[in-house]
Enzyme design. Structure first.
Site, PDB file in Angstrom:
ATOM      1  CD  GLU A   1      -5.503   0.927   2.623  1.00  0.00           C
ATOM      2  OE1 GLU A   1      -5.724   0.775   1.398  1.00  0.00           O
ATOM      3  OE2 GLU A   1      -5.761   0.049   3.467  1.00  0.00           O
TER       4      GLU A   1
ATOM      5  CB  SER B   1      -9.343  -0.921   4.311  1.00  0.00           C
ATOM      6  OG  SER B   1     -10.036  -2.057   3.835  1.00  0.00           O
TER       7      SER B   1
ATOM      8  NE  ARG C   1      -3.664  -2.405   0.115  1.00  0.00           N
ATOM      9  CZ  ARG C   1      -3.304  -3.607  -0.325  1.00  0.00           C
ATOM     10  NH1 ARG C   1      -2.140  -3.758  -0.937  1.00  0.00           N
ATOM     11  NH2 ARG C   1      -4.102  -4.650  -0.212  1.00  0.00           N
TER      12      ARG C   1
END
Length: 350
Positions: free
Chosen positions: A344, A247, A170
């Site tokens: 995130e 998320s 990520r």
């Protein structure tokens, strides 16, 4: 100050541009539909010493309640050109403003493997390499050939190879060493004609466990969409949980020794492979086993009714309320497991 170029708006509410539906006004906002316009707006901001922040579909951003005192730039160039097509590879050049799902449509229609598990992720093509988006066993970095990006400081258009992007879980160099340096204008993807659909993810393998023949790309794509829908991880406006950024937390990667210690106490804890000497844990499992639950609400912010990893604007929530809930989640996981969850979601003006 020089004249504001045609096409640049003033005081556009960021809440209208993000899936969280949160955020104060951007001092300036523009949605250029060509490389020439992107260059023009970036040049103006540079000359006027105005901060510039590029966004895509706004699906991974939590913007502050006071907004952004700069130019919010959302590229809207939506081209998709087939650069090369052979029996072993297909290279597609997609404009940064192309909706991500439109690119998935193109790959499935042509039978090109590589992105089928990344369906259902809201947003646009240009944001995909920055975050190195990933889901259900695939990461976009596995298919990226190169990236075209405008250097905000120099105004030069550069072609950046995948190997230069420092892709990780990520993340990419665009979020680290080159943060704030580039506006991604196009991404080139290398895909596999007639390739097998990816079934790396256990949940997908279970989905097709009773099917005698290998699933097609289209079948795997639909399976991912069905699984996402069951977790309220699709941007469905009819779902009361839809005001979110997917998320909110990353799955933590911790040392293998610490993982083994945790497994002695929590043998049912999911563990996934990571780089040598480390393991990846499920942030959702940690949250759910820290004492929190689906639907937990704090003020006007809540955890999704279907997935604890998803923080939701329950209605007129402020960025401050979302961040307070995020802190509660982090505190609970830290207290129970001595693990710090990292966000995130990108934070703008916070």
């Amino acid at each position: 100050m020089t004249a504001i170029p045609t096409g640049i708006q003033k005081n556009r509410l960021i809440s209208e541009l993000t899936t969280f539906e949160i955020g104060g006004p951007a001092r300036y906002f523009a949605e250029p539909d060509s490389l020439e316009k992107i260059k023009e707006y970036a040049s103006w901001a540079r000359q006027e010493h105005i901060p510039l922040y590029p966004i895509g579909g706004g699906s991974n951003i939590l913007a502050g309640d006071n907004g952004f005192d700069g130019l919010l730039l959302r590229p809207n160039n939506q081209t998709a050109d087939i650069i090369l097509k052979t029996s072993t590879q297909a290279i597609v050049r997609a404009g940064a403003g192309l909706p991500w799902e439109d690119l998935i449509d193109l790959t499935i229609e042509n039978g090109w493997a590589g992105l089928e598990c990344l369906t259902g992720i809201p947003g646009r093509v240009g944001a995909s390499p920055m975050q190195n988006i990933g889901a259900y066993g695939q990461e976009v970095s596995q298919t990226i050939h190169s990236i075209e990006a405008l250097d905000i400081n120099s105004g030069e258009l550069n072609t950046i190879s995948a190997s230069e992007c420092a892709f990780g879980y990520r993340t990419s160099i665009f979020k680290t060493a080159w943060r704030g340096r580039y506006i991604i204008t196009a991404v080139l993807f290398r895909l596999t004609p007639n390739g097998q659909a990816s079934l790396q993810y256990k949940e997908l393998r279970n989905y097709f466990a009773q099917q005698a023949t290998p699933p097609t790309l289209a079948e795997v794509r639909q399976a991912v969409l069905n699984i996402r829908s069951s977790k309220a991880m699709l941007h469905d406006l009819s779902d009361p949980n839809h005001r979110n950024a997917g998320s909110f937390f990353l799955n933590p990667i911790i040392e293998q020794q610490r993982t083994e210690e945790l497994l002695k106490e929590y043998p049912q804890m999911p563990v996934y492979p990571a780089r040598t000497g480390y393991c990846k844990l499920s942030a959702a499992w940690l949250i759910a086993n820290s004492g929190l639950h689906n639907g937990f609400q704090q003020g006007r912010a809540k955890l999704s009714d279907k997935h604890v990893l998803c923080l939701v604007n329950a209605g007129n929530a402020t960025a401050e309320e979302i961040m307070a809930l995020a802190q509660t989640v982090q505190d609970m996981v830290q207290k129970k497991f001595a693990i710090t969850l990292a966000a995130e979601t990108n934070l703008l003006g916070i």
